[in-house]
Design a protein around this motif. Sequence first.
Motif, PDB file in Angstrom:
ATOM      1  N   SER A   1      -1.046  -8.237   1.799  1.00 57.96           N
ATOM      2  CA  SER A   1      -0.987  -9.621   1.306  1.00 57.96           C
ATOM      3  C   SER A   1      -2.379 -10.224   1.124  1.00 57.96           C
ATOM      4  CB  SER A   1      -0.154 -10.490   2.246  1.00 57.96           C
ATOM      5  OG  SER A   1      -0.746 -10.515   3.540  1.00 57.96           O
ATOM      6  N   ASP A   2      -3.350  -9.731   1.878  1.00 58.76           N
ATOM      7  CA  ASP A   2      -4.720 -10.255   1.774  1.00 58.76           C
ATOM      8  C   ASP A   2      -5.671  -9.260   1.109  1.00 58.76           C
ATOM      9  OD1 ASP A   2      -4.955  -8.335   3.745  1.00 58.76           O
ATOM     10  OD2 ASP A   2      -5.832  -9.669   5.240  1.00 58.76           O
ATOM     11  N   GLY A   3      -5.137  -8.163   0.619  1.00 61.12           N
ATOM     12  CA  GLY A   3      -5.954  -7.161  -0.034  1.00 61.12           C
ATOM     13  C   GLY A   3      -6.545  -6.127   0.903  1.00 61.12           C
ATOM     14  N   ILE A   4      -6.392  -6.351   2.203  1.00 59.49           N
ATOM     15  CA  ILE A   4      -7.007  -5.478   3.202  1.00 59.49           C
ATOM     16  C   ILE A   4      -5.986  -4.931   4.199  1.00 59.49           C
ATOM     17  CG2 ILE A   4      -8.679  -5.360   5.104  1.00 59.49           C
ATOM     18  CD1 ILE A   4     -10.248  -7.590   3.702  1.00 59.49           C
TER      19      ILE A   4
ATOM     20  N   VAL B   1      -8.275  16.769  21.477  1.00 60.17           N
ATOM     21  CA  VAL B   1      -8.515  16.938  20.044  1.00 60.17           C
ATOM     22  C   VAL B   1      -8.756  15.530  19.501  1.00 60.17           C
ATOM     23  CG1 VAL B   1      -7.571  17.712  17.848  1.00 60.17           C
ATOM     24  CG2 VAL B   1      -7.038  18.964  19.953  1.00 60.17           C
ATOM     25  N   ILE B   2      -9.940  15.300  18.978  1.00 58.21           N
ATOM     26  CA  ILE B   2     -10.330  13.960  18.545  1.00 58.21           C
ATOM     27  C   ILE B   2     -10.328  13.886  17.027  1.00 58.21           C
ATOM     28  CG2 ILE B   2     -12.176  12.238  18.565  1.00 58.21           C
ATOM     29  CD1 ILE B   2     -13.056  13.451  21.264  1.00 58.21           C
ATOM     30  N   TYR B   3      -9.722  12.818  16.512  1.00 50.64           N
ATOM     31  CA  TYR B   3      -9.702  12.538  15.075  1.00 50.64           C
ATOM     32  C   TYR B   3     -10.378  11.202  14.832  1.00 50.64           C
ATOM     33  CZ  TYR B   3      -6.116  16.134  14.562  1.00 50.64           C
ATOM     34  OH  TYR B   3      -5.431  17.316  14.559  1.00 50.64           O
ATOM     35  N   ILE B   4     -11.186  11.165  13.801  1.00 48.94           N
ATOM     36  CA  ILE B   4     -11.733   9.907  13.309  1.00 48.94           C
ATOM     37  C   ILE B   4     -11.207   9.759  11.896  1.00 48.94           C
ATOM     38  CG2 ILE B   4     -13.807   8.632  12.683  1.00 48.94           C
ATOM     39  CD1 ILE B   4     -15.307  10.200  14.816  1.00 48.94           C
ATOM     40  N   GLN B   5     -10.613   8.627  11.610  1.00 50.74           N
ATOM     41  CA  GLN B   5     -10.014   8.458  10.288  1.00 50.74           C
ATOM     42  C   GLN B   5     -10.860   7.567   9.400  1.00 50.74           C
ATOM     43  OE1 GLN B   5      -6.145   6.686  10.899  1.00 50.74           O
ATOM     44  NE2 GLN B   5      -6.985   4.673  10.539  1.00 50.74           N
ATOM     45  N   SER B   6     -10.664   7.755   8.123  1.00 47.10           N
ATOM     46  CA  SER B   6     -11.377   6.975   7.124  1.00 47.10           C
ATOM     47  C   SER B   6     -10.931   5.513   7.153  1.00 47.10           C
ATOM     48  CB  SER B   6     -11.108   7.552   5.738  1.00 47.10           C
ATOM     49  OG  SER B   6      -9.725   7.473   5.420  1.00 47.10           O
ATOM     50  N   ILE B   7     -11.797   4.685   6.590  1.00 47.00           N
ATOM     51  CA  ILE B   7     -11.438   3.290   6.350  1.00 47.00           C
ATOM     52  C   ILE B   7     -10.589   3.270   5.082  1.00 47.00           C
ATOM     53  CG2 ILE B   7     -12.335   0.977   5.864  1.00 47.00           C
ATOM     54  CD1 ILE B   7     -13.026   2.093   8.683  1.00 47.00           C
ATOM     55  N   ILE B   8      -9.554   2.483   5.075  1.00 44.71           N
ATOM     56  CA  ILE B   8      -8.630   2.415   3.947  1.00 44.71           C
ATOM     57  C   ILE B   8      -9.233   1.563   2.833  1.00 44.71           C
ATOM     58  CG2 ILE B   8      -6.341   1.605   3.236  1.00 44.71           C
ATOM     59  CD1 ILE B   8      -5.484   2.095   6.198  1.00 44.71           C
ATOM     60  N   PRO B   9      -9.152   2.026   1.582  1.00 44.14           N
ATOM     61  CA  PRO B   9      -9.622   1.197   0.469  1.00 44.14           C
ATOM     62  C   PRO B   9      -8.866  -0.129   0.398  1.00 44.14           C
ATOM     63  CG  PRO B   9      -9.308   3.451  -0.248  1.00 44.14           C
ATOM     64  CD  PRO B   9      -8.713   3.342   1.139  1.00 44.14           C
ATOM     65  N   VAL B  10      -9.421  -1.061  -0.334  1.00 38.91           N
ATOM     66  CA  VAL B  10      -8.795  -2.369  -0.533  1.00 38.91           C
ATOM     67  C   VAL B  10      -8.142  -2.415  -1.907  1.00 38.91           C
ATOM     68  CG1 VAL B  10     -10.350  -3.569   1.048  1.00 38.91           C
ATOM     69  CG2 VAL B  10     -10.969  -3.396  -1.374  1.00 38.91           C
ATOM     70  N   THR B  11      -7.407  -3.480  -2.169  1.00 44.44           N
ATOM     71  CA  THR B  11      -6.772  -3.653  -3.473  1.00 44.44           C
ATOM     72  C   THR B  11      -7.827  -3.919  -4.547  1.00 44.44           C
ATOM     73  OG1 THR B  11      -6.506  -6.031  -3.135  1.00 44.44           O
ATOM     74  CG2 THR B  11      -4.671  -4.624  -2.434  1.00 44.44           C
TER      75      THR B  11
ATOM     76  N   LEU C   1      -2.101   6.341   0.599  1.00 42.89           N
ATOM     77  CA  LEU C   1      -1.958   4.898   0.436  1.00 42.89           C
ATOM     78  C   LEU C   1      -2.437   4.322  -0.896  1.00 42.89           C
ATOM     79  CD1 LEU C   1      -3.253   4.028   4.003  1.00 42.89           C
ATOM     80  CD2 LEU C   1      -0.864   4.069   3.246  1.00 42.89           C
ATOM     81  N   VAL C   2      -3.260   5.046  -1.622  1.00 40.39           N
ATOM     82  CA  VAL C   2      -3.877   4.455  -2.816  1.00 40.39           C
ATOM     83  C   VAL C   2      -3.090   4.765  -4.091  1.00 40.39           C
ATOM     84  CG1 VAL C   2      -6.173   4.477  -1.790  1.00 40.39           C
ATOM     85  CG2 VAL C   2      -5.438   6.410  -3.196  1.00 40.39           C
ATOM     86  N   ASP C   3      -3.407   3.985  -5.132  1.00 38.96           N
ATOM     87  CA  ASP C   3      -2.798   4.220  -6.433  1.00 38.96           C
ATOM     88  C   ASP C   3      -3.631   5.218  -7.232  1.00 38.96           C
ATOM     89  OD1 ASP C   3      -5.010   2.812  -7.481  1.00 38.96           O
ATOM     90  OD2 ASP C   3      -3.879   0.975  -7.809  1.00 38.96           O
ATOM     91  N   GLU C   4      -3.277   5.430  -8.467  1.00 36.61           N
ATOM     92  CA  GLU C   4      -3.955   6.419  -9.307  1.00 36.61           C
ATOM     93  C   GLU C   4      -5.418   6.088  -9.588  1.00 36.61           C
ATOM     94  OE1 GLU C   4      -2.053   3.307 -11.794  1.00 36.61           O
ATOM     95  OE2 GLU C   4      -1.270   4.628 -10.240  1.00 36.61           O
ATOM     96  N   ASN C   5      -5.819   4.835  -9.340  1.00 36.74           N
ATOM     97  CA  ASN C   5      -7.210   4.421  -9.537  1.00 36.74           C
ATOM     98  C   ASN C   5      -8.016   4.394  -8.240  1.00 36.74           C
ATOM     99  OD1 ASN C   5      -6.923   3.965 -12.386  1.00 36.74           O
ATOM    100  ND2 ASN C   5      -5.740   2.141 -11.849  1.00 36.74           N
TER     101      ASN C   5
END
Length: 95
Positions: free
Chosen positions: A74-77, A11-21, A61-65
């Motif tokens: 610490s580096d935004g990423i 069963v293969i999963y590909i996950q999204s890239i996480i947004p930055v700050t 992981l993200v905030d309301e925006n």
Amino acid sequence: RELQDLQPDAVIYIQSIIPVTASKDAAGYPFTNENIADFNVAVKAAADNCGVNFIDVSPALVDENGNLPEDAASDGIHLTKDYLLKWIDFLEKNT
């Protein structure tokens, strides 16, 4: 496709890239949340095309925006330990 050929029962999963700050996003190209969202659309299309699972991890992981909270990286990423644990927990519950 090669993974599917090598492991046909996997069963293969590909996950999204996480947004930055928001501060990293404001710094501009290439690490903007708009670019990340566009890339994620392409990643989901590729996953769909290959018949594998796409999982969007951003809700955990993200905030309301829709930004990664400033204290999450610490580096935004790159995630801090606390957010890495949230990420792992989300993956465990959704895969």
